[in-house]
Design an enzyme around this catalytic site. Structure first.
Site, short mmCIF file in Angstrom:
data_model
loop_
_atom_site.label_atom_id
_atom_site.label_comp_id
_atom_site.label_asym_id
_atom_site.label_seq_id
_atom_site.Cartn_x
_atom_site.Cartn_y
_atom_site.Cartn_z
N LYS A 222 44.49 28.38 46.84
CA LYS A 222 45.50 29.20 47.59
C LYS A 222 46.19 28.51 48.50
O LYS A 222 45.90 27.55 49.18
CB LYS A 222 44.86 30.50 48.00
CG LYS A 222 44.74 31.60 46.74
CD LYS A 222 44.19 32.90 47.20
CE LYS A 222 43.87 33.76 46.01
NZ LYS A 222 43.01 34.87 46.24
N ARG A 256 35.63 33.69 42.22
CA ARG A 256 36.93 33.78 41.49
C ARG A 256 37.61 32.43 41.29
O ARG A 256 38.24 32.15 42.42
CB ARG A 256 37.79 34.87 41.71
CG ARG A 256 38.92 35.20 40.73
CD ARG A 256 39.77 36.23 41.08
NE ARG A 256 40.69 36.41 40.07
CZ ARG A 256 41.97 35.86 40.23
NH1 ARG A 256 42.23 34.80 40.83
NH2 ARG A 256 43.11 35.94 39.21
N1 HH2 Z 1 43.74 36.37 43.62
C1 HH2 Z 1 44.41 36.08 42.99
C2 HH2 Z 1 44.35 37.33 41.91
N2 HH2 Z 1 43.56 38.06 41.40
N3 HH2 Z 1 41.50 38.97 42.47
C3 HH2 Z 1 40.43 39.18 43.29
N4 HH2 Z 1 39.67 40.03 43.19
N5 HH2 Z 1 40.46 38.43 44.37
C4 HH2 Z 1 41.33 37.33 44.38
O1 HH2 Z 1 41.19 36.60 45.58
C5 HH2 Z 1 42.51 37.12 43.58
C6 HH2 Z 1 42.68 38.30 42.36
C7 HH2 Z 1 45.71 35.52 42.99
O2 HH2 Z 1 45.38 34.35 42.17
P1 HH2 Z 1 46.02 33.83 40.92
O3 HH2 Z 1 45.38 34.74 39.86
O4 HH2 Z 1 45.34 32.47 40.49
O5 HH2 Z 1 47.50 33.95 41.10
P2 HH2 Z 1 48.57 35.02 40.79
O6 HH2 Z 1 48.37 36.26 41.28
O7 HH2 Z 1 49.85 34.40 40.98
O8 HH2 Z 1 48.51 35.22 39.04
#
Ligand code: HH2
Length: 288
Positions: A222, A256
């Site tokens: 992040k 995660r």
């Molecule tokens: N962060 C993201 C998405 N889902 N779910 C939980 N429970 N906790 C988190 O910190 C979290 C999440 C964001 O990360 P990412 O999926 O890599 O990116 P994007 O939302 O751009 O797909």
């Protein structure tokens, strides 16, 4: 501590790794990587071999400013992949805030719902679905939505306020008939937090365990990690490793992450340190 999920249970007294499988064209770190179900299946199989305990599938980016996607489009992105990966020997979690998407996925074999709005976007409908299906539920803290969340970072005591707001969501879930065993709590790193506030949340993570449910964290790649390392998302895995190790030390149970193999090693070493026993007297060497 047991985490009860649809048709199963996970032992969250051990550390669990949730591997991220983004089926989005625009995710900040891995957007557009898995164009078809076949490459997504390959990525999922690799994560399972590397030690993922859960696969988290998402069809809508949650990054600040991300464009909203319709439920139909989100279902089109995730369902074909879910049908392929449900045969793998780990539970699948669906990362969505929409009840239509959650229902379609839970009916096709997903066992956990990861709701980054903490049941606020959909209200009782999502909660009722979780109650009725017995799905595991990740309640993540976020204020606002991807368009507004970075304007809602005014906190006095960030850890205290995030804990308090999560406690309210937990109470709401209970009032809707969801059992405590189904619930995992997540402070929502990167969601309506400044970079500095994410570091404070990690430092004070122990306060979240006092809410009585396992704590999940998602620091992976992040921008708060980029804020101190100066690196682009794909080059933030060493920084992520530091956050994972620290969160482990502060009581997080579920991680995660994008880089499953590397973070499995990080957590194995953390566990070995914490479970090590003293053997003999420490040798003190006088350097003079
Ligand atoms: N962060 C993201 C998405 N889902 N779910 C939980 N429970 N906790 C988190 O910190 C979290 C999440 C964001 O990360 P990412 O999926 O890599 O990116 P994007 O939302 O751009 O797909």
């Amino acid at each position: 501590m047991i985490w009860s999920i649809r048709n199963g249970r996970l032992d969250a007294s051990k550390t669990l790794i949730m591997g991220v499988l983004n089926l989005t064209p625009d995710s900040f770190s891995d957007g557009g990587r898995y164009a078809g179900a076949a490459s997504a299946l390959e990525a999922a199989e690799k994560m399972v071999l590397e030690g993922a305990d859960i696969l988290d599938v998402g069809g809508e980016s949650t990054r600040p400013g991300a464009a909203p996607v319709s439920a139909a489009e989100e279902i089109d992105r995730v369902l074909p992949v879910l049908k392929q990966i449900r045969a793998l020997p780990v539970p699948v979690s669906i990362d969505t805030t929409k009840p239509e998407v959650a229902r379609a996925c839970l009916e096709e074999g997903a066992q956990i719902l990861n709701d980054v709005s903490g049941l606020t976007d959909s209200g009782p409908e999502m909660a009722e679905l979780v109650r009725e299906t017995g799905a595991g539920l990740v309640i993540m803290h976020r204020r606002g939505n991807p368009q507004t969340m970075q304007q809602q970072t005014q906190y006095g005591d960030v850890a205290g306020e995030v804990c308090g707001e999560l406690a309210q969501r937990l109470a709401f879930a209970r009032d809707c008939g969801i059992r405590d065993e189904q619930i995992v709590l997540d402070p929502g790193l990167g969601f309506s937090k400044t970079a500095e506030q994410n570091f404070v949340l990690l430092r004070e993570l122990e306060r979240f365990a006092l809410l009585g449910r396992p704590v999940l964290v998602g620091p992976s790649r992040k921008s708060f990690i980029g804020s101190v390392t100066g690196r682009e998302p794909a080059a933030r895995d060493y920084g992520t490793a530091a956050a994972v190790a620290f969160a482990y030390w502060r009581g997080a149970k579920i991680f995660r992450v994008h880089q499953v193999a590397a973070m499995r090693d990080v957590l194995k070493v953390c566990e070995a340190i914490c479970h090590s026993r003293e053997s003999g007297n420490p040798v003190i060497v006088d350097p003079r």
